[in-house]
Motif scaffolding. Structure first.
Motif, short mmCIF file in Angstrom:
data_model
loop_
_atom_site.label_atom_id
_atom_site.label_comp_id
_atom_site.label_asym_id
_atom_site.label_seq_id
_atom_site.Cartn_x
_atom_site.Cartn_y
_atom_site.Cartn_z
N TYR A 18 12.06 -5.08 -5.98
CA TYR A 18 11.38 -5.36 -6.90
C TYR A 18 10.32 -4.26 -7.59
O TYR A 18 9.76 -4.21 -8.64
N GLN A 19 10.33 -3.29 -6.62
CA GLN A 19 9.08 -2.30 -6.92
C GLN A 19 9.87 -1.22 -7.93
O GLN A 19 9.12 -0.40 -8.40
N VAL A 20 11.22 -1.28 -7.66
CA VAL A 20 11.99 -0.15 -8.50
C VAL A 20 12.65 -0.66 -9.73
O VAL A 20 12.88 -0.19 -10.73
N TYR A 119 14.85 -8.39 3.41
CA TYR A 119 13.45 -8.94 2.60
C TYR A 119 12.49 -8.12 2.68
O TYR A 119 11.96 -7.64 3.43
N HIS A 120 12.11 -7.79 1.29
CA HIS A 120 11.01 -7.07 1.11
C HIS A 120 9.95 -7.71 0.07
O HIS A 120 9.81 -7.44 -0.96
N TYR A 121 9.27 -8.82 0.56
CA TYR A 121 8.50 -9.61 -0.25
C TYR A 121 8.93 -10.45 -1.34
O TYR A 121 8.12 -11.35 -1.97
N ILE A 164 13.26 -7.89 8.13
CA ILE A 164 12.13 -8.21 7.16
C ILE A 164 10.88 -7.34 7.25
O ILE A 164 10.76 -6.83 8.09
N ASN A 165 10.49 -6.86 5.94
CA ASN A 165 9.35 -5.84 5.70
C ASN A 165 8.11 -6.17 5.93
O ASN A 165 7.64 -7.17 5.59
N GLU A 166 7.66 -5.69 6.98
CA GLU A 166 6.22 -5.88 7.25
C GLU A 166 5.34 -7.18 7.44
O GLU A 166 4.52 -7.46 6.64
N GLN A 167 5.81 -7.78 8.54
CA GLN A 167 5.38 -9.31 8.91
C GLN A 167 3.74 -8.98 8.80
O GLN A 167 3.01 -9.96 8.59
N THR A 374 10.58 4.47 7.94
CA THR A 374 11.18 3.81 6.84
C THR A 374 10.29 3.80 5.69
O THR A 374 10.52 3.46 4.82
N GLU A 375 9.03 4.38 6.21
CA GLU A 375 8.03 4.55 5.22
C GLU A 375 6.94 5.49 5.70
O GLU A 375 6.50 5.29 6.79
N ASN A 376 6.50 6.25 4.89
CA ASN A 376 5.19 7.22 5.20
C ASN A 376 5.14 7.98 3.78
O ASN A 376 5.97 8.57 3.21
N LEU A 428 6.39 0.62 -8.48
CA LEU A 428 5.48 -0.41 -8.77
C LEU A 428 4.34 -0.59 -7.54
O LEU A 428 5.15 -0.97 -6.33
N SER A 429 3.52 0.01 -7.40
CA SER A 429 2.40 -0.22 -6.06
C SER A 429 2.26 -1.62 -5.75
O SER A 429 1.94 -2.30 -6.65
N THR A 430 2.55 -2.12 -4.46
CA THR A 430 1.95 -3.38 -4.29
C THR A 430 0.72 -3.91 -4.51
O THR A 430 0.19 -4.91 -4.82
N SER A 431 -0.33 -2.86 -4.44
CA SER A 431 -1.66 -3.35 -4.61
C SER A 431 -2.28 -2.54 -5.92
O SER A 431 -3.23 -2.93 -6.30
N ASN A 432 -1.67 -1.34 -6.71
CA ASN A 432 -2.33 -0.79 -7.57
C ASN A 432 -1.50 -0.47 -8.76
O ASN A 432 -1.89 0.52 -9.57
N LYS A 435 -0.56 3.16 -11.06
CA LYS A 435 -1.78 4.04 -11.03
C LYS A 435 -1.58 4.92 -9.79
O LYS A 435 -2.09 5.93 -9.80
N LYS A 436 -1.19 4.24 -8.65
CA LYS A 436 -1.15 4.99 -7.30
C LYS A 436 0.26 5.34 -7.33
O LYS A 436 1.24 4.32 -7.38
N ARG A 437 0.57 6.52 -7.31
CA ARG A 437 2.21 6.97 -7.18
C ARG A 437 2.37 7.51 -5.71
O ARG A 437 1.40 8.24 -5.27
N TYR A 438 3.54 7.39 -5.23
CA TYR A 438 4.29 7.72 -3.96
C TYR A 438 5.46 8.56 -4.06
O TYR A 438 5.73 9.33 -3.16
N GLY A 439 6.04 8.73 -5.33
CA GLY A 439 7.53 9.17 -5.29
C GLY A 439 7.58 10.87 -5.21
O GLY A 439 6.77 11.63 -5.34
C1 BGP Z 1 3.98 -1.28 2.34
C2 BGP Z 1 4.84 -1.65 1.72
C3 BGP Z 1 5.44 -0.93 0.38
C4 BGP Z 1 4.52 -0.17 -0.26
C5 BGP Z 1 3.63 0.55 0.60
C6 BGP Z 1 2.53 0.97 -0.11
O1 BGP Z 1 3.11 -2.00 3.01
O2 BGP Z 1 6.12 -2.00 2.45
O3 BGP Z 1 5.94 -1.96 -0.28
O4 BGP Z 1 4.29 -0.61 -1.45
O5 BGP Z 1 2.93 -0.08 1.68
O6 BGP Z 1 1.36 0.18 -0.45
P1 BGP Z 1 0.78 -0.10 -1.73
O7 BGP Z 1 1.83 0.18 -2.74
O8 BGP Z 1 0.00 -1.08 -1.79
O9 BGP Z 1 -0.12 1.20 -1.83
#
Ligand code: BGP
Length: 474
Positions: A18-20, A119-121, A164-167, A374-376, A428-432, A435-439
């Motif tokens: 859903y984020q991309v 599953y990612h949320y 499942i992502n990030e329980q 798988t994320e950093n 699409l950042s889950t929280s922001n 505005k907040k970019r990671y790519g």
């Molecule tokens: C993890 C999630 C991602 C991602 C990332 C950054 O918790 O698995 O989906 O978005 O964090 O978080 P945020 O987008 O809120 O900055």
């Protein structure tokens, strides 16, 4: 003595559906709870919704060509349940499954190992309407049916499944990651009940993954937790926090039981999940094979008096430094706090590459399982400069240090098999929102205007290309 990264090390990056993807209502896709949650967040905070996102659904070939140009040998993405089962269960949406067939084929044609997340949320909204979603135990059988379908569909293509992502993050930030009706939001026991349902659902997925001979790895948002001081009480509080926020999940995945001290604390606080007969045996029979680590930062904890008020984690929504909406507090157990020793990102996430080395070492000793990142990544306000580029040296510094930490852990004997930072393209950042970019790849759009979502290589793109080419010598 081991020197450097192994030859077959997996280099790539990550995203989630859903984020991309966007195309939230195209080709028969059902709405997911994230379509609804992000629409509400748009109204409240002005962040983008999930309807276009980074338009990856239409541009995945262009994206994979860019991944290839960088030299990726792996790519972690997630499969949208509602694209395949628009109602969450029942009939398969042929166009939805075809999208993932095409995506996986395109990756394989480019020699990129596809690493899907189940599953990612993004629970199908129809299941929220039907029985409240994850709060209901009914979800377990529906998730199992979805998982079985896709695992068997791709049995010849997929070697590594993340489940499942990030329980733990779902437990902490539950209203953002799950749709929780307002009437339920004061019942905090439900956080751990949802988690228990997820443990059953993930065990079912592991069963099918093993049936087809693939490997299963839960992706957990993981932060090492340090004591604020060397006072014994703070040391004990950091152990409590590690038990409840970290090992409580990992012990389930790799040992098949709840961490004793954490579980007893939850019971005493009236927060423990209802566990039915046979649940724990089922979970213990289907433990995982590798750990998919989502590591951004470390955390810090201090002692907390019995009488303190319980608080749950809050998010910095404004992006203003220092504006933490709340630190998690569990009376008599621990209280989270800022670490005065560490610098932070624009969103107050502590930057701690040594913490990653600590995580690898600690978890390898505790569980003896292979690990992959798988994320950093570093969330930042990336701005296009007048030359039409993104000069994100801050992100390069961040990754350089985390890759160096990974190398040191490998040389210390830890089995790390891949590095897939967040994120392959801006999303699409889950929280922001945007505005907040990671790519590694900039997406030319704002929260208010999706424009054409043009792809622009950031400086980190060219830097990562060199890292991959030299197998981690950056
Ligand atoms: C993890 C999630 C991602 C991602 C990332 C950054 O918790 O698995 O989906 O978005 O964090 O978080 P945020 O987008 O809120 O900055």
């Amino acid at each position: 003595k081991i020197k450097g990264f192994p030859k077959d090390f997996l280099w790539g990056a990550s995203t989630s559906a859903y984020q991309v993807e966007g195309a939230a209502q195209e080709d028969g896709k059902g709405l997911s709870q994230q379509d609804i949650i992000n629409q509400e967040r748009r109204e409240k905070f002005g962040h983008a919704d999930a309807s276009v996102a980074s338009d990856h659904y239409h541009k995945y070939k262009e994206d994979i060509a860019l991944f290839k140009e960088m030299g990726f040998t792996s790519y972690r993405f997630s499969i949208s349940w509602a694209r395949i089962f628009p109602k969450g269960t029942g009939e398969v949406n042929e166009a939805g499954i075809q999208f993932y067939r095409d995506l996986i084929k395109e990756l394989k044609d480019n020699d990129i190992e596809p690493i899907p997340t189940l599953y990612h949320y993004d629970l199908p909204w129809a299941l929220v309407e039907k029985y409240g979603g994850w709060v209901s135990r009914e979800v377990v059988k529906d998730f199992a049916a979805f998982a079985k379908y896709v695992i068997y569909e791709f049995k010849d293509d997929i070697k590594y499944w993340t489940t499942i992502n990030e329980q733990s993050i779902i437990v902490q930030y539950w209203t953002q990651k799950c749709y929780i009706p307002e009437s339920d939001q004061s019942n905090n026991q439900l956080r751990y009940q949802i988690n228990h349902h997820m443990n059953l659902a993930q065990a079912a997925a592991v069963k099918y993954i093993h049936e087809v001979g693939a490997l299963a790895g839960p992706a957990l948002g993981y932060s090492s937790i340090y004591p604020l001081s060397c006072k014994p009480e703070d040391m004990l509080a950091s152990l409590n926090a590690n038990d409840l926020r970290n090992y409580y999940y990992l012990d389930i995945y790799f040992k098949g039981h709840y961490t004793v001290a954490a579980h007893n604390y939850l019971e005493a606080a009236g927060l423990a999940p209802v566990i039915e007969e046979g649940d724990m045996e089922y979970i213990a029979a289907h433990t995982s094979d590798f750990f998919a680590i989502n590591y951004y930062s470390s955390d810090c904890a201090k002692a907390c008096p019995e009488g303190a008020e319980r608080r749950w984690s809050g998010y910095n929504l404004s992006g203003k430094k220092g504006d933490m909406s709340g630190f998690e507090t569990h009376p008599g157990f621990y209280q989270m706090c800022a670490n005065p020793e560490l610098d932070t990102t624009d969103w107050d996430w502590a930057i701690d590459p040594v913490g990653l080395e600590y995580v690898y070492r600690d978890l390898y000793t505790r569980y003896q399982i292979p690990m992959m990142i798988t994320e950093n990544g570093l969330g930042a306000y990336d701005e296009l400069t007048s030359d039409g580029k993104i000069h994100d040296e801050y992100r390069i510094d961040y990754w350089r240090d985390h890759i160096a930490a990974t190398k040191r852990a490998i040389e210390a004997g830890v089995e790390v098999i891949g590095f897939m930072p967040w994120s392959a393209v801006d999303l699409l950042s889950t929280s922001n929102g945007y505005k907040k970019r990671y790519g590694l790849i900039y997406i030319d759009r704002s929260d208010d205007d999706p424009k054409q979502c043009e792809r622009i290589r950031k400086d980190s793109f060219y830097w990562y290309q060199k890292v991959i080419k030299s197998n981690g010598e950056n």
